[in-house]
Design an enzyme around this catalytic site. Structure first.
Site, PDB file in Angstrom:
ATOM      1  CE  LYS A  18       2.060  35.361 -33.226  1.00 41.67           C
ATOM      2  NZ  LYS A  18       2.738  34.676 -31.256  1.00 41.67           N
ATOM      3  CD  GLU A  64      -3.825  38.400 -37.497  1.00 41.80           C
ATOM      4  OE1 GLU A  64      -4.456  38.297 -38.834  1.00 41.80           O
ATOM      5  OE2 GLU A  64      -3.809  37.074 -36.856  1.00 41.80           O
ATOM      6  CB  SER A  90       5.211  28.994 -27.854  1.00 40.02           C
ATOM      7  OG  SER A  90       5.401  29.998 -27.144  1.00 40.02           O
TER       8      SER A  90
HETATM    9  C1  LIG Z   1       2.272  33.902 -30.545  1.00 39.47           C
HETATM   10  C2  LIG Z   1       2.371  33.331 -29.555  1.00 39.47           C
HETATM   11  C3  LIG Z   1       1.648  32.592 -28.425  1.00 39.47           C
HETATM   12  C4  LIG Z   1       0.123  32.627 -28.040  1.00 39.47           C
HETATM   13  O1  LIG Z   1      -0.328  31.859 -29.901  1.00 39.47           O
HETATM   14  P1  LIG Z   1      -0.767  30.438 -30.184  1.00 39.47           P
HETATM   15  O2  LIG Z   1      -1.479  30.932 -30.882  1.00 39.47           O
HETATM   16  O3  LIG Z   1      -2.149  30.258 -28.955  1.00 39.47           O
HETATM   17  O4  LIG Z   1       0.094  29.737 -29.923  1.00 39.47           O
HETATM   18  C5  LIG Z   1       2.782  31.991 -28.196  1.00 39.47           C
HETATM   19  N1  LIG Z   1       4.101  31.921 -27.231  1.00 39.47           N
HETATM   20  C6  LIG Z   1       4.326  32.662 -28.389  1.00 39.47           C
HETATM   21  C7  LIG Z   1       6.072  32.843 -27.827  1.00 39.47           C
HETATM   22  C8  LIG Z   1       3.992  33.341 -29.311  1.00 39.47           C
HETATM   23  O5  LIG Z   1       4.738  34.669 -29.838  1.00 39.47           O
END
Ligand SMILES: *Cc1c(COP(=O)(O)O)cnc(C)c1O
Length: 408
Positions: A101, A123, A390
């Site tokens: 993010k 948000e 992610s």
């Molecule tokens: C917020 C989040 C997501 C989901 O958000 P996307 O916009 O679909 O990438 C995925 N993995 C983590 C670790 C997150 O914090």
């Protein structure tokens, strides 16, 4: 302030709804006052992104603040344990603040700074995007207001404290279910009123144009780096890219730079939750239908009245009733395949990756890992899967502890 119906603007056709379509998806289904704000943003973004100094500044912060490039790591023990394809992990979990993010936040905070705003609003659902936004605002000394459903402020009290520690003001939203979708409405309403001196920092590749484009562009550093690292490490592009899909920003950031490389297959993993009935999952592409929510057209989980429905996932970051318009288009045009992974499967992947590689993944990312666990054994050992990791799982350790304890 009048309550504006942001979910739908009656009687406006797709062509009238404005720019920014991916096939039938996307657009700007918003009241005129908000369209004015969005047009202002789109124009500023077009100018600023073309400025080499802006790119240079962004690269500086990616390198020295976020810690990029993130490694592309060959998970040998996981690959051996499963048998079959080789699994590589794109380590977005190693970024500052622990997830992808921050890539988007760094890009947008620098954009906001160039636009000369005095205040940034955002948000947040579980609080991850709120914390990332508060981080970016602290870094540049910009006032920060984060809208968060009142229910979420209770469930995620520690993230509220983190945001406050970083100097942000958290505003609990008390309408509807008091969760993410109401927080989005509150932020959009604030933005519509105040866009001349306020920047709205949207957290995923969703929302009306130009947000899906902006977020994709800033997250594309993931895919761009993966391209170079793949060629360097194994001399070609991967066969499969797998990423979890909430709003879709980490997935589109990995996929989009490979869009024209047709030999590279994309798999987006949606949160299958506890089952396929309404309320049990948050898999917008798999179980949803095209509809307009939050000012754009996408596959959505809506109730009988067309309003965003309540969704569920073990991973708070995937718990959103819509999905990015570009993913909606990738699905409709068959460029990508979308699958689901259940809460239970994600929980198992969370533990397996921890044991085999010494990497505790976020529950969101565990969905992508879980699908790689299903796919890899069916592929020959010379095939390569890149999984977008992610985020890291430290934030989820207590939740998983409680779940495992109760399962006995
Ligand atoms: C917020 C989040 C997501 C989901 O958000 P996307 O916009 O679909 O990438 C995925 N993995 C983590 C670790 C997150 O914090």
């Amino acid at each position: 302030m009048s309550k504006v119906e942001l979910s739908r603007v009656e009687g406006r056709s797709a062509e009238e709804a404005g720019r920014g379509f991916f096939g039938d998806f996307g657009g700007q289904f918003v009241p005129d006052a908000l369209k004015e704000a969005l047009d202002h943003l789109a124009e500023a973004y077009e100018q600023i992104k073309a400025d080499p100094e802006f790119q240079e500044e962004l690269n500086y912060y990616f390198k020295h603040y976020v810690g990029r490039p993130s490694p592309l790591y060959h998970a040998r023990r996981l690959s051996e344990t499963l048998g079959g394809a080789q699994i590589y992990l794109k380590r977005e979990d190693l970024n500052h603040t622990g997830a992808h993010k921050i890539n988007n936040v760094m890009g947008q905070v620098l954009l906001a700074k160039r636009m000369g705003v005095k205040r940034i609003i955002a948000e947040t659902g579980a609080g991850q995007h709120g914390v990332a936004t508060a981080t970016g605002c602290a870094l540049f000394g910009i006032d920060c207001v984060v809208y968060m459903g009142e229910e979420d402020t209770k469930r995620q009290a520690l993230n509220v404290f983190r945001m406050e520690l970083l100097g942000a003001k958290v505003v609990p939203v008390k309408t509807g279910d008091r969760t993410l979708k109401e927080a989005v409405d509150a932020a959009l309403e604030d933005y519509m009123e105040n866009y001349r001196d306020t920047y709205y920092m949207l957290g995923s590749a969703v929302g009306p144009y130009p947000y899906p484009d902006i977020v994709r562009d800033f997250q594309s550093v993931i895919g761009e780096e993966t391209k170079a690292q793949a060629v360097e490490q194994f001399g070609r592009y991967p066969d499969y890219l797998i990423a979890c899909v909430g709003g879709g920003s980490n997935a589109i950031g990995l996929f989009a730079p490979f869009y024209h490389d047709r030999e590279v297959k994309f798999i987006g993993v949606e949160p299958g939750g506890r089952g396929s009935r309404l309320g049990e999952h948050a898999a917008a592409i798999t179980y949803g239908k095209p509809a307009v929510i939050h000012g754009f057209r996408c596959y959505s989980i809506v109730d009988e009245t067309g309003e965003p429905a309540t969704t569920s996932s073990i991973a708070a970051g995937l718990d959103y009733p819509g999905v990015g318009p570009e993913h909606s288009f990738y699905h409709a045009s068959k460029r990508a395949e979308y699958v689901t992974v259940s809460d239970q499967e994600a929980l198992e992947a969370f533990q397996l990756l921890s044991r085999t590689e010494g990497i505790i993944p976020a529950l969101e990312s565990s969905h992508a890992v879980a699908y790689a666990m299903k796919l890899a054994p069916n592929l020959p050992s010379d095939q390569v899967i890149v999984v977008n990791l992610s985020g890291r799982g430290d934030k989820d350790a207590l939740q998983v502890y409680n779940l495992i304890k109760n399962q006995g």
